[in-house]
Design an enzyme around this catalytic site. Structure first.
Site, PDB file in Angstrom:
ATOM      1  N   ARG A  50       0.837  -1.207   0.000  1.00  0.00           N
ATOM      2  CA  ARG A  50       0.000   0.000   0.000  1.00  0.00           C
ATOM      3  C   ARG A  50       0.870   1.255   0.000  1.00  0.00           C
ATOM      4  O   ARG A  50       0.512   2.267  -0.627  1.00  0.00           O
ATOM      5  CB  ARG A  50      -0.940  -0.012   1.206  1.00  0.00           C
ATOM      6  CG  ARG A  50      -1.834   1.218   1.258  1.00  0.00           C
ATOM      7  CD  ARG A  50      -2.829   1.157   2.406  1.00  0.00           C
ATOM      8  NE  ARG A  50      -3.587   2.405   2.488  1.00  0.00           N
ATOM      9  CZ  ARG A  50      -4.514   2.667   3.397  1.00  0.00           C
ATOM     10  NH1 ARG A  50      -4.812   1.753   4.313  1.00  0.00           N
ATOM     11  NH2 ARG A  50      -5.143   3.814   3.412  1.00  0.00           N
TER      12      ARG A  50
ATOM     13  N   HIS B 289     -17.622   2.129  -2.032  1.00  0.00           N
ATOM     14  CA  HIS B 289     -16.902   3.390  -1.865  1.00  0.00           C
ATOM     15  C   HIS B 289     -17.330   4.431  -2.897  1.00  0.00           C
ATOM     16  O   HIS B 289     -16.608   5.411  -3.139  1.00  0.00           O
ATOM     17  CB  HIS B 289     -15.380   3.183  -1.907  1.00  0.00           C
ATOM     18  CG  HIS B 289     -14.849   2.500  -0.689  1.00  0.00           C
ATOM     19  ND1 HIS B 289     -13.505   2.218  -0.504  1.00  0.00           N
ATOM     20  CD2 HIS B 289     -15.471   2.016   0.418  1.00  0.00           C
ATOM     21  CE1 HIS B 289     -13.338   1.603   0.645  1.00  0.00           C
ATOM     22  NE2 HIS B 289     -14.517   1.470   1.229  1.00  0.00           N
TER      23      HIS B 289
ATOM     24  N   CYS C 281     -18.722  -3.540   3.505  1.00  0.00           N
ATOM     25  CA  CYS C 281     -17.990  -2.317   3.815  1.00  0.00           C
ATOM     26  C   CYS C 281     -18.583  -1.738   5.089  1.00  0.00           C
ATOM     27  O   CYS C 281     -19.800  -1.829   5.312  1.00  0.00           O
ATOM     28  CB  CYS C 281     -18.127  -1.334   2.656  1.00  0.00           C
ATOM     29  SG  CYS C 281     -17.264   0.234   2.927  1.00  0.00           S
TER      30      CYS C 281
ATOM     31  N   ASN D 249     -10.483  -5.253   0.301  1.00  0.00           N
ATOM     32  CA  ASN D 249     -10.598  -4.145  -0.639  1.00  0.00           C
ATOM     33  C   ASN D 249      -9.750  -4.356  -1.898  1.00  0.00           C
ATOM     34  O   ASN D 249      -8.758  -5.073  -1.845  1.00  0.00           O
ATOM     35  CB  ASN D 249     -10.166  -2.836   0.038  1.00  0.00           C
ATOM     36  CG  ASN D 249     -11.288  -2.209   0.827  1.00  0.00           C
ATOM     37  OD1 ASN D 249     -12.445  -2.270   0.433  1.00  0.00           O
ATOM     38  ND2 ASN D 249     -10.950  -1.586   1.950  1.00  0.00           N
TER      39      ASN D 249
ATOM     40  N   TYR E 236     -16.272   8.756   0.641  1.00  0.00           N
ATOM     41  CA  TYR E 236     -15.236   8.547  -0.374  1.00  0.00           C
ATOM     42  C   TYR E 236     -15.484   9.404  -1.613  1.00  0.00           C
ATOM     43  O   TYR E 236     -14.576   9.584  -2.427  1.00  0.00           O
ATOM     44  CB  TYR E 236     -15.157   7.074  -0.769  1.00  0.00           C
ATOM     45  CG  TYR E 236     -14.341   6.228   0.171  1.00  0.00           C
ATOM     46  CD1 TYR E 236     -12.974   6.056  -0.005  1.00  0.00           C
ATOM     47  CD2 TYR E 236     -14.940   5.596   1.257  1.00  0.00           C
ATOM     48  CE1 TYR E 236     -12.218   5.281   0.863  1.00  0.00           C
ATOM     49  CE2 TYR E 236     -14.202   4.822   2.137  1.00  0.00           C
ATOM     50  CZ  TYR E 236     -12.845   4.675   1.936  1.00  0.00           C
ATOM     51  OH  TYR E 236     -12.094   3.909   2.807  1.00  0.00           O
TER      52      TYR E 236
END
Length: 463
Positions: free
Chosen positions: A97, A203, A173, A151, A256
């Site tokens: 990430r 999202h 989520c 995710n 988001y």
């Protein structure tokens, strides 16, 4: 007929979120009698799994229930006879990430876990793994439900249905759960007095709110947000939507959406953090280190409050409630990713959407939402087609399709810079992208490397 006790298998069991999951199962034990829980991880996650596994066992031991927690690095050992398989893994761990964020940001474009270039690369790494898990499930636990929290949840879940040909799957989520918990009090109502309807993608959803007399109160929620009474998840910077835009939408957007409605401001915020305190992934690594130090305490047998800093608050309310609703056939209202089947007529029926659904033994029955207004319809169709390109590229390793996805994504400028970021991320993640091996070899032969300053930064961090 009395139902049999439940076997849960959690892939990515060494996640810092696992105590949240265990807490949720303990709270619902009267509705979901678990007999055993298996935590599965990879060699790189062994230490964390052993720490969190010991804590999970302490949590069960402190409850009135006799549940054994097993740990393994071999998911085929864990899967036989599973009733529910939950997935919460991160291919490449948080180090991946960091690269997803720092490489795009070095070129002035957003790097984020599920949005923009970083989100697409998380999908490239993750989708082949989830499909291999599904193949094992077909053999070892063909009646199990797959409850995906990995995710980017929408694309991962859709790939299970589209390419894994596995229909007993839902994607989850915590963001909708947070909205339904936070908003009622902000408008002076009890949650039992309100009815929610969500529609969109993971999202990237919107929602409307009604009272139990059928009167819409969405405007009240919007006003409460604009008055600072509604915030959102801890992992999303709390920049304010533009009031005129928010009111024009006529629905409450997912937080988001800030990455899209406030792209300039969110990018500036991300670049400031990149140049100062570090990207979100670097901050999360510090939070995780602190959490696992807490988890090592042999006297800790409950979920610590610090876990909320990870942005995963209400995870158990999403995952555990879904499992309990399937097991008990309760037809509970839950917001999740499932097949569209006409709920959103602006999209094909076979694609995955994140919507309100009633969940029981037969799975999720999506609630019809109806067509969206032009602006939201345009966003929705663009984002879904971008997702479909990402998923195809993840499965096939087609470089051209990956470039198409980059071109479609609103957070990635099209052209040579976008291609450069795509190429550098392929090089950076080559260990986890075997489907792109030929392309990566070609790029390396052409002399493509990660930008020097970023390469130095990653090396200094041991990445």
């Amino acid at each position: 007929m009395e139902k049999k006790p439940v076997k849960i298998v959690t892939i990515g069991g060494g996640s810092s979120y696992t105590p949240e999951l265990v807490e949720g199962f303990i709270k619902r034990y009267d509705r979901l009698p678990i007999r055993e829980m298996w935590l599965v991880d990879v060699e790189e996650g062994r230490e964390k799994m052993e720490i969190v596994g010991a804590m999970a066992q302490r949590m069960w031991d402190a409850s009135p229930y006799k549940v054994k927690v097993h740990m393994t690095l071999d998911r085929r050992e864990a899967l036989p006879g599973a009733d529910f398989v939950t997935t919460q893994f991160r291919v490449g761990l948080l180090n991946a990430r960091v690269k997803d964020e720092r490489i795009p940001l070095s070129y002035g474009m957003l790097g984020q876990e599920t949005n923009g270039a970083g989100g697409m690369f998380k999908a490239f790494r993750t989708i082949p793994v989830i499909l291999s898990i599904v193949e094992d499930m077909k053999e070892l636990c063909p009646d199990a439900w797959l409850i995906n929290f990995t995710n980017p949840s929408g694309m991962v879940t859709e790939s299970v249905m589209r390419y894994g040909h596995w229909d007993k799957v839902v994607g989850l989520c915590n963001v909708p759960v947070g909205a339904m918990l936070d908003e009622p009090g902000a408008i002076g109502r009890d949650a039992s007095e309100l009815v929610y309807r969500f529609a969109g993608l993971n999202h990237f959803h919107w929602h409307r709110v009604f009272d139990i007399q059928g009167h819409e109160v969405t405007d009240q929620v919007v006003d409460a947000y604009l008055a600072g009474k509604v915030s959102g998840p801890a992992n999303i910077p709390g920049l304010e939507f533009i009031p005129e835009q928010l009111k024009a939408v006529g629905m409450m957007p997912c937080m988001y959406h800030r990455y899209y409605y406030l792209q300039e401001e969110m990018l500036r915020h991300a670049i400031e953090e990149y140049n100062t305190i570090g990207t979100r992934a670097q901050q999360v690594k510090q939070t995780e280190a602190e959490l696992f130090e807490l988890y090592k305490d042999p006297n800790l047998n409950y979920k610590p409050e610090q876990l909320a800093k990870r942005g995963g608050a209400h995870y158990s309310d999403a995952a555990c409630e879904t499992i309990a609703s399937i097991y008990g056939n309760t037809n509970t209202h839950i917001v999740l990713t499932t097949r569209n089947n006409g709920a959103l007529p602006d999209l094909p029926p076979e694609v995955a959407v994140e919507v309100s659904a009633y969940v029981g033994a037969a799975g999720a029955q999506a609630v019809a939402f109806g067509p969206l207004h032009p602006a939201q319809r345009g966003w929705l169709q663009l984002m879904k087609n971008m997702e479909l390109c990402v998923e195809e590229a993840a499965v096939t390793g087609d470089y051209g399709m990956a470039l198409q996805a980059f071109t479609l994504n609103p957070l990635v400028p099209s052209g040579k810079t976008g291609k450069r970021v795509l190429d550098e991320l392929l090089i950076a993640h080559k260990k986890y992208l075997p489907q792109f091996a030929d392309t990566i070899a070609r790029l390396e032969a052409e002399g493509v490397t990660i930008k020097d300053e970023v390469a130095r930064s990653l090396t200094e961090q041991g990445l």
